[in-house]
Scaffold this motif. Structure first.
Motif, mmCIF file in Angstrom:
data_model
loop_
_atom_site.group_PDB
_atom_site.id
_atom_site.type_symbol
_atom_site.label_atom_id
_atom_site.label_comp_id
_atom_site.label_asym_id
_atom_site.label_seq_id
_atom_site.Cartn_x
_atom_site.Cartn_y
_atom_site.Cartn_z
ATOM 1 N N LYS A 95 0.793 -1.168 0.033
ATOM 2 C CA LYS A 95 0.149 -0.101 0.066
ATOM 3 C C LYS A 95 0.720 1.229 -0.003
ATOM 4 N N GLU A 96 0.336 2.419 -0.349
ATOM 5 C CA GLU A 96 0.879 3.527 -0.417
ATOM 6 C C GLU A 96 1.137 4.285 1.201
ATOM 7 N N ARG A 97 2.229 5.070 1.305
ATOM 8 C CA ARG A 97 2.379 5.586 2.537
ATOM 9 C C ARG A 97 1.021 6.421 2.984
ATOM 10 N N GLU A 98 0.690 6.410 4.074
ATOM 11 C CA GLU A 98 -0.686 6.913 4.536
ATOM 12 C C GLU A 98 -0.485 7.984 5.728
ATOM 13 N N PHE A 99 -1.035 9.000 5.621
ATOM 14 C CA PHE A 99 -1.114 9.962 6.791
ATOM 15 C C PHE A 99 -1.933 9.397 7.923
ATOM 16 N N VAL A 100 -1.171 9.787 9.218
ATOM 17 C CA VAL A 100 -1.868 9.318 10.344
ATOM 18 C C VAL A 100 -2.209 10.558 11.218
ATOM 19 N N ALA A 101 -1.138 11.210 11.556
ATOM 20 C CA ALA A 101 -1.381 12.301 12.676
ATOM 21 C C ALA A 101 -0.257 13.560 12.429
ATOM 22 N N ALA A 102 -0.693 14.579 12.447
ATOM 23 C CA ALA A 102 0.595 15.706 12.333
ATOM 24 C C ALA A 102 0.123 16.718 13.503
ATOM 25 N N ASN A 103 1.538 17.245 13.800
ATOM 26 C CA ASN A 103 1.718 18.371 14.723
ATOM 27 C C ASN A 103 2.211 19.567 13.966
ATOM 28 N N PHE A 104 1.041 20.304 13.780
ATOM 29 C CA PHE A 104 1.365 21.504 12.796
ATOM 30 C C PHE A 104 2.014 22.716 13.414
ATOM 31 N N ARG A 105 3.553 22.581 13.286
ATOM 32 C CA ARG A 105 4.087 23.780 13.816
ATOM 33 C C ARG A 105 3.888 24.295 15.276
ATOM 34 N N ASN A 106 3.664 22.959 15.906
ATOM 35 C CA ASN A 106 3.391 23.249 17.554
ATOM 36 C C ASN A 106 2.277 24.187 17.877
ATOM 37 N N THR A 107 1.163 24.166 16.758
ATOM 38 C CA THR A 107 -0.132 24.883 16.942
ATOM 39 C C THR A 107 -1.415 23.960 17.273
ATOM 40 N N ASN A 108 -1.522 23.174 16.030
ATOM 41 C CA ASN A 108 -2.715 22.461 16.059
ATOM 42 C C ASN A 108 -2.230 20.863 15.794
ATOM 43 N N LYS A 109 -3.123 20.015 16.083
ATOM 44 C CA LYS A 109 -2.933 18.689 15.809
ATOM 45 C C LYS A 109 -4.067 18.162 14.802
ATOM 46 N N TYR A 110 -3.642 17.433 13.819
ATOM 47 C CA TYR A 110 -4.764 16.604 12.813
ATOM 48 C C TYR A 110 -4.596 15.341 12.914
ATOM 49 N N TYR A 111 -5.445 14.622 12.422
ATOM 50 C CA TYR A 111 -5.662 13.179 12.536
ATOM 51 C C TYR A 111 -6.455 12.870 11.193
ATOM 52 N N ALA A 112 -5.961 11.467 10.808
ATOM 53 C CA ALA A 112 -6.660 10.913 9.888
ATOM 54 C C ALA A 112 -8.041 10.358 10.408
ATOM 55 N N ASP A 113 -9.061 10.329 9.425
ATOM 56 C CA ASP A 113 -10.307 9.728 9.930
ATOM 57 C C ASP A 113 -10.396 8.570 10.716
ATOM 58 N N SER A 114 -9.520 7.736 9.937
ATOM 59 C CA SER A 114 -9.481 6.277 10.435
ATOM 60 C C SER A 114 -8.580 6.065 11.651
ATOM 61 N N VAL A 115 -8.070 7.014 12.308
ATOM 62 C CA VAL A 115 -7.507 7.057 13.722
ATOM 63 C C VAL A 115 -8.006 7.867 14.620
#
Length: 124
Positions: free
Chosen positions: A43-63
């Motif tokens: 499978k392709e590499r998949e986004f899980v979660a991000a810490n955006f420049r220590n401001t906000n956090k983002y998550y894939a819907d699956s997690v």
């Protein structure tokens, strides 16, 4: 020189938990987006979660609701707490750092620095 080192992978039963850690050097959390990706076999590499420049956090819907990213006990680490794990979470998990803008944080091509990856296996 930027370095990223993941740790904490392993084998766990479905419903269990694991905590991954990404130790960073050569970057500042305020200047970089630090993101967890995963890649399952074939499978392709998949986004899980991000810490955006220590401001906000983002998550894939699956997690969302199961995984949480946070700063580790050491200031230069970003942890990924994974709860209620499912067999479909099985993958190699990578930590990445880059100057991705918000609209591009899910694109692995936007990251210039990668760790070596750590295997997570969830048995059913």
């Amino acid at each position: 020189q930027v370095q990223l080192v993941e740790s904490g992978g392993g084998l766990v039963q479905a419903g269990g938990s694991l905590r991954l850690s990404c130790a960073t050097s050569g970057i500042t959390f305020s200047g970089y987006t630090i993101t967890w990706f995963r890649q399952a076999p074939g499978k392709e590499r998949e986004f899980v979660a991000a810490n955006f420049r220590n401001t906000n956090k983002y998550y894939a819907d699956s997690v969302k609701g199961r995984f949480t990213i946070s700063r580790g006990n050491a200031k230069n680490t970003l942890d990924l707490q994974m709860d209620t794990l499912k067999p479909e979470d099985t993958a190699v998990y990578f930590c990445a750092a880059g100057r991705a803008i918000l609209s591009s944080i899910r694109d692995p091509n936007m990251y210039g620095h990668w760790g070596q990856g750590t295997q997570v296996t969830v048995s059913s």
